[in-house]
Design a protein around this motif. Structure first.
Motif, PDB file in Angstrom:
ATOM      1  N   ILE A  30      -4.949  18.646 -41.083  1.00 18.61           N
ATOM      2  CA  ILE A  30      -5.030  18.230 -39.650  1.00 18.61           C
ATOM      3  C   ILE A  30      -6.272  17.401 -39.420  1.00 18.61           C
ATOM      4  O   ILE A  30      -7.209  18.225 -39.536  1.00 18.61           O
ATOM      5  N   TYR A  31      -6.276  16.383 -38.788  1.00 19.15           N
ATOM      6  CA  TYR A  31      -7.543  15.510 -38.423  1.00 19.15           C
ATOM      7  C   TYR A  31      -7.385  15.252 -37.112  1.00 19.15           C
ATOM      8  O   TYR A  31      -6.574  14.715 -36.458  1.00 19.15           O
ATOM      9  N   CYS A  32      -8.620  15.469 -36.450  1.00 21.78           N
ATOM     10  CA  CYS A  32      -8.895  15.212 -34.718  1.00 21.78           C
ATOM     11  C   CYS A  32      -9.674  13.954 -34.565  1.00 21.78           C
ATOM     12  O   CYS A  32     -10.825  14.273 -35.139  1.00 21.78           O
ATOM     13  N   LEU A  33      -9.289  12.928 -34.117  1.00 19.50           N
ATOM     14  CA  LEU A  33     -10.218  11.896 -33.978  1.00 19.50           C
ATOM     15  C   LEU A  33     -11.138  11.746 -32.891  1.00 19.50           C
ATOM     16  O   LEU A  33     -11.723  10.810 -32.419  1.00 19.50           O
ATOM     17  N   GLY A  34     -11.333  13.143 -32.214  1.00 23.08           N
ATOM     18  CA  GLY A  34     -12.514  13.063 -31.014  1.00 23.08           C
ATOM     19  C   GLY A  34     -11.769  13.040 -29.553  1.00 23.08           C
ATOM     20  O   GLY A  34     -10.772  12.928 -29.543  1.00 23.08           O
ATOM     21  N   ASN A 105     -14.589   9.439 -44.035  1.00 21.21           N
ATOM     22  CA  ASN A 105     -13.769   8.610 -45.175  1.00 21.21           C
ATOM     23  C   ASN A 105     -13.040   9.600 -46.188  1.00 21.21           C
ATOM     24  O   ASN A 105     -13.984  10.485 -46.761  1.00 21.21           O
ATOM     25  N   LYS A 106     -11.991   9.376 -46.238  1.00 27.00           N
ATOM     26  CA  LYS A 106     -11.104  10.445 -47.310  1.00 27.00           C
ATOM     27  C   LYS A 106     -10.465   9.356 -48.324  1.00 27.00           C
ATOM     28  O   LYS A 106      -9.423   8.823 -48.100  1.00 27.00           O
ATOM     29  N   GLU A 107     -10.729   9.074 -49.401  1.00 28.42           N
ATOM     30  CA  GLU A 107     -10.368   8.185 -50.477  1.00 28.42           C
ATOM     31  C   GLU A 107     -10.122   6.768 -49.782  1.00 28.42           C
ATOM     32  O   GLU A 107     -11.076   6.451 -49.423  1.00 28.42           O
ATOM     33  N   LYS A 108      -8.815   6.331 -49.586  1.00 20.89           N
ATOM     34  CA  LYS A 108      -8.622   4.974 -49.216  1.00 20.89           C
ATOM     35  C   LYS A 108      -8.626   4.980 -47.569  1.00 20.89           C
ATOM     36  O   LYS A 108      -8.312   4.052 -47.047  1.00 20.89           O
ATOM     37  N   VAL A 109      -8.861   6.190 -46.940  1.00 24.48           N
ATOM     38  CA  VAL A 109      -8.682   6.372 -45.479  1.00 24.48           C
ATOM     39  C   VAL A 109      -9.987   6.285 -44.871  1.00 24.48           C
ATOM     40  O   VAL A 109     -10.855   7.107 -45.169  1.00 24.48           O
ATOM     41  N   SER A 110      -9.967   5.511 -43.797  1.00 22.14           N
ATOM     42  CA  SER A 110     -11.400   5.607 -42.846  1.00 22.14           C
ATOM     43  C   SER A 110     -11.074   6.014 -41.583  1.00 22.14           C
ATOM     44  O   SER A 110     -10.124   5.344 -41.099  1.00 22.14           O
ATOM     45  N   MET A 111     -11.533   6.802 -41.106  1.00 24.61           N
ATOM     46  CA  MET A 111     -11.225   7.381 -39.497  1.00 24.61           C
ATOM     47  C   MET A 111     -12.601   7.313 -38.801  1.00 24.61           C
ATOM     48  O   MET A 111     -13.753   8.065 -39.008  1.00 24.61           O
ATOM     49  N   HIS A 113     -13.686   7.516 -34.122  1.00 29.91           N
ATOM     50  CA  HIS A 113     -12.801   7.597 -32.865  1.00 29.91           C
ATOM     51  C   HIS A 113     -12.573   6.083 -31.997  1.00 29.91           C
ATOM     52  O   HIS A 113     -11.561   5.977 -31.597  1.00 29.91           O
ATOM     53  N   GLY A 114     -13.406   5.365 -32.011  1.00 36.43           N
ATOM     54  CA  GLY A 114     -13.226   4.049 -31.438  1.00 36.43           C
ATOM     55  C   GLY A 114     -13.157   3.002 -32.400  1.00 36.43           C
ATOM     56  O   GLY A 114     -11.827   2.632 -32.564  1.00 36.43           O
ATOM     57  N   GLY A 115     -14.114   2.393 -32.976  1.00 39.85           N
ATOM     58  CA  GLY A 115     -14.150   1.256 -33.834  1.00 39.85           C
ATOM     59  C   GLY A 115     -14.828   1.408 -34.849  1.00 39.85           C
ATOM     60  O   GLY A 115     -15.917   2.336 -34.890  1.00 39.85           O
ATOM     61  N   TRP A 116     -14.966   0.247 -35.695  1.00 37.40           N
ATOM     62  CA  TRP A 116     -15.932   0.407 -36.833  1.00 37.40           C
ATOM     63  C   TRP A 116     -16.773  -0.387 -36.576  1.00 37.40           C
ATOM     64  O   TRP A 116     -18.080  -0.400 -37.348  1.00 37.40           O
ATOM     65  N   ILE A 117     -17.306  -0.956 -35.456  1.00 35.40           N
ATOM     66  CA  ILE A 117     -18.492  -1.443 -34.970  1.00 35.40           C
ATOM     67  C   ILE A 117     -19.205  -0.503 -34.296  1.00 35.40           C
ATOM     68  O   ILE A 117     -20.327  -0.312 -34.015  1.00 35.40           O
ATOM     69  N   ASN A 118     -18.314  -0.021 -33.180  1.00 37.97           N
ATOM     70  CA  ASN A 118     -19.055   1.161 -32.425  1.00 37.97           C
ATOM     71  C   ASN A 118     -18.132   2.369 -32.505  1.00 37.97           C
ATOM     72  O   ASN A 118     -17.018   2.722 -31.883  1.00 37.97           O
ATOM     73  N   PRO A 119     -18.383   3.383 -33.394  1.00 32.72           N
ATOM     74  CA  PRO A 119     -17.392   4.300 -33.782  1.00 32.72           C
ATOM     75  C   PRO A 119     -17.120   5.226 -32.397  1.00 32.72           C
ATOM     76  O   PRO A 119     -16.040   5.718 -32.502  1.00 32.72           O
ATOM     77  N   LEU A 120     -18.020   5.436 -31.347  1.00 34.05           N
ATOM     78  CA  LEU A 120     -17.903   6.269 -30.356  1.00 34.05           C
ATOM     79  C   LEU A 120     -17.121   5.644 -29.462  1.00 34.05           C
ATOM     80  O   LEU A 120     -16.370   6.176 -28.744  1.00 34.05           O
ATOM     81  N   ASP A 121     -17.422   4.206 -28.974  1.00 34.63           N
ATOM     82  CA  ASP A 121     -16.893   3.866 -27.635  1.00 34.63           C
ATOM     83  C   ASP A 121     -16.455   2.313 -27.871  1.00 34.63           C
ATOM     84  O   ASP A 121     -16.470   1.507 -26.823  1.00 34.63           O
ATOM     85  N   GLU A 122     -15.817   1.985 -28.742  1.00 31.99           N
ATOM     86  CA  GLU A 122     -15.200   0.514 -29.042  1.00 31.99           C
ATOM     87  C   GLU A 122     -13.552   0.727 -28.878  1.00 31.99           C
ATOM     88  O   GLU A 122     -13.083   1.451 -29.474  1.00 31.99           O
TER      89      GLU A 122
END
Length: 222
Positions: A30-34, A105-111, A113-122
């Motif tokens: 189980i993964y939790c995204l924040g 980052n798990k193999e081909k999966v990237s996780m 919370h927000g986005g890949w420009i601003n991981p926290l609040d995008e």
């Protein structure tokens, strides 16, 4: 197959029901995204449950507000809830939150919370078909918007599991998703919203702070 949860926001009644459903599935991790904290009153129960289950968690913007002592610039009521939670959260859980990563980052999966420009609040613009062009990877998963979505961009896929603790798509049921290595599946689970309201009242909050749970935040004011 993995399960993905996000945006629990101190809503332990919703989290319990989601985890009950996950327990009946063939889930390996189980993964939790924040955004484990924020909004509702059972922050320690949520943190304890995730810690005891060894759920792999990311940090979200509300978690960051909690550990840094900073305020949300968008919402006074968010800050009211965080002020209460800072008085109730255990030192152990506060330390645990402070150690959570911003990206997994798990193999081909990237996780994130927000986005890949601003991981926290995008707040990711899913209509931007070129967003992932220059980002390495094939599968991208984030939360933050509280809206369950699955999008394909050529050979890349984006998924959002929606929110466990405060859905914002007009559906009051808690949301989560699974990923089997190729495809996402979204799920919804009913839970006892009345109990969340009773606990919030006991903590000194009016229905202004939790009324949005009944209609899936179609009239969100928090």
């Amino acid at each position: 197959m993995i399960a993905i949860i996000s945006d629990i926001h101190g809503n332990y009644e919703a989290l319990k029901k989601v985890l009950e459903m996950i327990d009946g599935m063939e889930i390996t991790e189980i993964y939790c995204l924040g955004d484990i904290v924020g909004y509702y009153s059972q922050v320690n129960e949520c943190c304890n449950e995730l810690r005891e289950r060894n759920v792999k968690c990311l940090i979200g913007n509300h978690d960051w507000y909690m550990i840094s002592g900073t305020k949300c610039m968008r919402s006074h009521s968010v800050n009211d809830c965080l002020e209460y939670q800072r008085k109730t959260i255990s030192d152990t859980n506060l330390k645990w939150l402070s150690e959570l990563p911003v990206i997994i980052n798990k193999e081909k999966v990237s996780m994130v919370h927000g986005g890949w420009i601003n991981p926290l609040d995008e707040y990711l613009d899913v209509s931007n078909k070129k967003y992932f062009d220059d980002i390495q990877g094939r599968i991208f998963i984030s939360g933050h918007t509280h809206i369950q979505r699955i999008y394909k961009y050529g050979n890349k896929t984006y998924g959002n599991p929606g929110s466990v603790g405060q859905p914002r798509d007009g559906d009051s049921r808690a949301a989560f998703a699974t990923f089997d290595g190729n495809s996402f599946t979204g799920y919804r689970v009913e839970y006892d919203i009345d109990k969340v309201g009773r606990l919030m009242k006991q903590a000194g909050f009016s229905s202004y702070y939790y009324g949005c749970l009944y209609d899936g935040a179609s009239k969100l004011h928090v």
